[in-house]
Write a protein that holds these residues in place. Structure first.
Motif, PDB file in Angstrom:
ATOM      1  N   MET A   1      -6.893  -5.222  10.560  1.00  0.00           N
ATOM      2  CA  MET A   1      -6.588  -4.599  12.162  1.00  0.00           C
ATOM      3  C   MET A   1      -5.370  -5.577  13.446  1.00  0.00           C
ATOM      4  SD  MET A   1      -8.506  -1.696  13.274  1.00  0.00           S
ATOM      5  CE  MET A   1     -10.201  -2.250  13.509  1.00  0.00           C
ATOM      6  N   ALA A   2      -6.410  -7.285  13.100  1.00  0.00           N
ATOM      7  CA  ALA A   2      -5.542  -8.375  13.922  1.00  0.00           C
ATOM      8  C   ALA A   2      -4.520  -8.809  13.084  1.00  0.00           C
ATOM      9  CB  ALA A   2      -6.984  -9.280  14.254  1.00  0.00           C
ATOM     10  N   CYS A   3      -4.356  -8.375  11.935  1.00  0.00           N
ATOM     11  CA  CYS A   3      -3.503  -8.803  11.176  1.00  0.00           C
ATOM     12  C   CYS A   3      -2.846  -7.602  10.979  1.00  0.00           C
ATOM     13  CB  CYS A   3      -3.576  -9.729  10.039  1.00  0.00           C
ATOM     14  SG  CYS A   3      -2.879 -10.604   8.740  1.00  0.00           S
TER      15      CYS A   3
ATOM     16  N   CYS B   1      -1.337 -10.168   3.694  1.00  0.00           N
ATOM     17  CA  CYS B   1      -2.757 -10.361   4.554  1.00  0.00           C
ATOM     18  C   CYS B   1      -3.804  -9.555   4.634  1.00  0.00           C
ATOM     19  CB  CYS B   1      -2.366 -11.463   5.873  1.00  0.00           C
ATOM     20  SG  CYS B   1      -3.915 -11.580   7.471  1.00  0.00           S
ATOM     21  N   GLN B   2      -3.408  -8.407   4.882  1.00  0.00           N
ATOM     22  CA  GLN B   2      -4.816  -7.361   5.075  1.00  0.00           C
ATOM     23  C   GLN B   2      -4.813  -7.486   3.158  1.00  0.00           C
ATOM     24  OE1 GLN B   2      -3.247  -3.611   6.145  1.00  0.00           O
ATOM     25  NE2 GLN B   2      -3.505  -4.516   8.732  1.00  0.00           N
ATOM     26  N   ARG B   3      -4.331  -7.497   2.581  1.00  0.00           N
ATOM     27  CA  ARG B   3      -5.071  -7.646   0.548  1.00  0.00           C
ATOM     28  C   ARG B   3      -5.907  -8.383   0.741  1.00  0.00           C
ATOM     29  NH1 ARG B   3       0.427  -5.960  -2.554  1.00  0.00           N
ATOM     30  NH2 ARG B   3       0.366  -4.061  -2.465  1.00  0.00           N
TER      31      ARG B   3
ATOM     32  N   ALA C   1     -14.274  -7.682  -0.327  1.00  0.00           N
ATOM     33  CA  ALA C   1     -14.949  -7.076  -1.390  1.00  0.00           C
ATOM     34  C   ALA C   1     -15.566  -7.459  -2.391  1.00  0.00           C
ATOM     35  CB  ALA C   1     -13.701  -5.453  -1.976  1.00  0.00           C
ATOM     36  N   THR C   2     -14.951  -8.813  -2.872  1.00  0.00           N
ATOM     37  CA  THR C   2     -15.770  -9.348  -3.848  1.00  0.00           C
ATOM     38  C   THR C   2     -17.031 -10.160  -3.319  1.00  0.00           C
ATOM     39  OG1 THR C   2     -14.131 -10.154  -4.260  1.00  0.00           O
ATOM     40  CG2 THR C   2     -15.332 -11.654  -5.253  1.00  0.00           C
ATOM     41  N   LEU C   3     -17.268 -10.773  -1.550  1.00  0.00           N
ATOM     42  CA  LEU C   3     -18.336 -10.988  -0.848  1.00  0.00           C
ATOM     43  C   LEU C   3     -19.372  -9.592  -1.486  1.00  0.00           C
ATOM     44  CD1 LEU C   3     -19.527 -13.842   0.095  1.00  0.00           C
ATOM     45  CD2 LEU C   3     -18.385 -12.500   2.211  1.00  0.00           C
ATOM     46  N   LEU C   4     -18.805  -8.409  -1.105  1.00  0.00           N
ATOM     47  CA  LEU C   4     -19.854  -7.601  -0.610  1.00  0.00           C
ATOM     48  C   LEU C   4     -20.422  -7.091  -2.316  1.00  0.00           C
ATOM     49  CD1 LEU C   4     -21.210  -5.758   0.800  1.00  0.00           C
ATOM     50  CD2 LEU C   4     -19.354  -3.529   0.686  1.00  0.00           C
TER      51      LEU C   4
ATOM     52  N   LEU D   1       0.129   3.491   7.237  1.00  0.00           N
ATOM     53  CA  LEU D   1      -0.392   2.947   7.823  1.00  0.00           C
ATOM     54  C   LEU D   1      -2.111   2.984   8.463  1.00  0.00           C
ATOM     55  CD1 LEU D   1       1.533   3.346  10.740  1.00  0.00           C
ATOM     56  CD2 LEU D   1       2.267   1.569   9.049  1.00  0.00           C
ATOM     57  N   HIS D   2      -2.406   1.710   7.788  1.00  0.00           N
ATOM     58  CA  HIS D   2      -4.024   0.532   7.805  1.00  0.00           C
ATOM     59  C   HIS D   2      -5.137   1.648   7.259  1.00  0.00           C
ATOM     60  CE1 HIS D   2      -1.872   0.667  12.435  1.00  0.00           C
ATOM     61  NE2 HIS D   2      -1.919   1.915  12.316  1.00  0.00           N
ATOM     62  N   PHE D   3      -4.242   1.716   6.037  1.00  0.00           N
ATOM     63  CA  PHE D   3      -5.319   1.974   4.946  1.00  0.00           C
ATOM     64  C   PHE D   3      -6.281   0.698   4.421  1.00  0.00           C
ATOM     65  CE2 PHE D   3      -6.201   0.984   0.338  1.00  0.00           C
ATOM     66  CZ  PHE D   3      -7.013   1.903  -0.280  1.00  0.00           C
ATOM     67  N   HIS D   4      -6.052  -0.906   4.316  1.00  0.00           N
ATOM     68  CA  HIS D   4      -6.719  -1.535   3.955  1.00  0.00           C
ATOM     69  C   HIS D   4      -7.937  -1.600   5.265  1.00  0.00           C
ATOM     70  CE1 HIS D   4      -5.458  -3.930   1.202  1.00  0.00           C
ATOM     71  NE2 HIS D   4      -4.159  -2.833   0.944  1.00  0.00           N
ATOM     72  N   PRO D   5      -7.807  -1.105   6.556  1.00  0.00           N
ATOM     73  CA  PRO D   5      -9.205  -1.385   7.712  1.00  0.00           C
ATOM     74  C   PRO D   5     -10.013  -0.413   7.589  1.00  0.00           C
ATOM     75  CG  PRO D   5      -6.813  -1.616   8.984  1.00  0.00           C
ATOM     76  CD  PRO D   5      -6.706  -1.452   7.553  1.00  0.00           C
TER      77      PRO D   5
END
Length: 505
Positions: free
Chosen positions: A21-23, A28-30, A37-40, A105-109
């Motif tokens: 949301m800050a970026c 950047c969001q991707r 997701a990889t870390l999770l 918009l805002h798919f990634h967050p």
């Protein structure tokens, strides 16, 4: 580090959502989303390995002890469900990053908040916080469902929102009744107090029945399942793939409530009605599979069929049955999600015919035809893939239960119907051709095929290869689930009295 392991599956997607949301730049969001997701996946895999030592890990937020504070409880089942969520999240996000995320918009967050709600629902040890995580998950899913726009998604979104608002209201009413009757919403404390005299039994039973009804709505139990096929069909392929695990939240919640709280205090609450409705759901879903005219609709009906099959198990109150159900849950969730992604890839390859089950241009990639064959074999429960193993183990354990003959008849008949429907639908995709397909960007299609293949391999061949260790893990998880005393002692402390004294952090 091990002491803080239970909170990490929540912190990772939540922190990623804040950073995204800050970026505002999509690239950047991707990057943030795929990294998170990889870390999770890595963290939940590590947590699953830790949980297999049999120790329940209780994480008290703010160091406030239960039942006064918020607790996260990690056992084998919770850890496995967070890992399954992480795998679906990673593959769905990888698919969405090929261009689907550009449609709104805002798919990634929102995607990260959906993961936050899902993992929290599996880890929480408190019913009110289960409600909170349900709401986070649902609020994110409302917008993800509408991502990309369109009349079909708008209509599906409206009915989905309205129905879930009703479910949320019933959830709050049930929580209010429970707290007013027992003075607690901590699951372990609830299990303890239900066995004590001095509370209103009728109100407690009503509250627990309402909770079961809410969880059944989330799981898609008939007659509360009419929303599911329409909603999942309207959703975009990566969103529907993640939604494949949402019905399992309701199923796992029923299992937990039944084994920890209801089995010791209200063993007759589920009775035979849940088995009857679950079998009716299987029949309803099998008819939907036959009537489906689109691949995504077919995947949605198959998701409902797997949910109905799993809902047969809680009323049996049997550890062996639940062990088989856990294996089948993992297998059916991965296969259903892979089918949604595969349907999206095939739709992009067939031009105007899209994913409609009609004569049209064939998919360009030969691998897509092979993938459909493997997935169809898995979903129909045919050897040599994991669908056959899951169905066989489940039917074997259900053989001795009181409703065993009826369950066998319905599940076998439904499997036969699904096999015929999948064979018919495969003919339209592989043999009945008409005209040529449009060209698609090679790189985009390659990534989508690779992503669908990851889930396909995991759902079919891989789970069949690791069937023995996974079944053993599922058996250990089920026996741990059916030890409510161990759960209560781990959360509340051995020999602890649950009076209303002051607690200090």
């Amino acid at each position: 580090m091990n002491a803080h392991a239970p909170i990490l599956p929540l912190l990772i997607p939540f922190a990623a959502a804040l950073l995204q949301m800050a970026c505002s730049r999509l690239a950047c969001q991707r990057l943030i989303g795929l990294s998170a997701a990889t870390l999770l996946v890595l963290i939940t895999a590590w947590l699953t390995v830790l949980a297999d030592d049999g120790q329940l890990r209780v994480y008290a937020l703010g160091n406030w002890p239960a039942p006064f504070g918020i607790v996260l409880v990690v056992d084998r089942l919770a850890a496995a469900m967070t890992l399954l969520t992480a795998i679906l999240g990673f593959t769905s996000l990888l698919y969405a990053s090929t261009g689907f995320d550009e449609r709104g918009l805002h798919f990634h967050p929102l995607f990260q908040l959906q993961l936050f709600g899902l993992t929290g629902a599996f880890l929480t040890g408190d019913l009110f916080n289960l409600f909170v995580f349900f709401e986070v998950m649902l609020l994110a899913s409302y917008t993800l469902l509408a991502h990309g726009g369109g009349l079909a998604r708008t209509r599906a979104g409206i009915s989905y929102v309205v129905l879930n608002l009703v479910g949320s209201a019933l959830f709050l009413i049930a929580l209010g009744l429970l707290y007013g009757t027992l003075g607690t919403l901590n699951l372990a404390d609830l299990a303890h107090r239900l066995t004590l005299p001095g509370h209103d039994q009728a109100l407690a039973r009503l509250a627990c029945a309402l909770l079961i009804a809410v969880f059944a709505l989330k799981a898609g139990l008939l007659p509360l399942s009419f929303w599911l096929p329409h909603t999942y069909t309207a959703a975009g392929a990566p969103v529907a793939a993640l939604f494949a695990i949402m019905t399992k939240v309701g199923i796992v919640s029923i299992l937990r409530l039944q084994t920890i709280a209801l089995a010791p205090a209200m063993p007759d609450l589920l009775g035979h009605w849940l088995t009857t409705l679950a079998l009716a759901t299987v029949v309803f879903a099998a008819l939907g599979v036959v009537a489906a005219v689109r691949l995504r609709a077919l995947a949605a009906w198959l998701t409902l069929l797997s949910a109905g099959t799993l809902l047969v198990t809680p009323a049996q109150a049997n550890a062996q049955v639940d062990a088989a159900a856990i294996y089948y849950l993992v297998q059916s969730t991965l296969a259903g999600a892979a089918f949604f992604l595969l349907a999206g890839v095939i739709a992009g390859q067939r031009g105007p015919a899209a994913d409609q089950l009609m004569a049209g241009p064939p998919p360009q990639a030969t691998w897509l035809k092979v993938a459909f064959l493997v997935l169809a074999t898995t979903l129909a429960g045919l050897p040599p893939f994991s669908g056959f193993v899951g169905k066989l183990v489940l039917l074997t354990t259900l053989r001795e239960v009181s409703a065993g003959p009826a369950i066998w008849a319905v599940l076998l008949a439904a499997g036969f119907v699904v096999m015929i429907a999948l064979a018919r639908d495969g003919c339209y995709l592989v043999w009945k051709h008409r005209a040529t397909t449009r060209e698609e960007p090679a790189e985009e299609i390659a990534w989508q095929i690779a992503t669908a293949t990851l889930l396909l391999v995991a759902a079919g061949p891989l789970l069949a290869v690791v069937a023995r260790p996974l079944s053993d893990y599922a058996e250990r998880a089920a026996h741990q689930l059916h030890a409510p005393g161990t759960y209560v002692n781990a959360v509340l402390g051995p020999g602890r009295t649950n009076d209303r004294r002051e607690a200090t952090p």
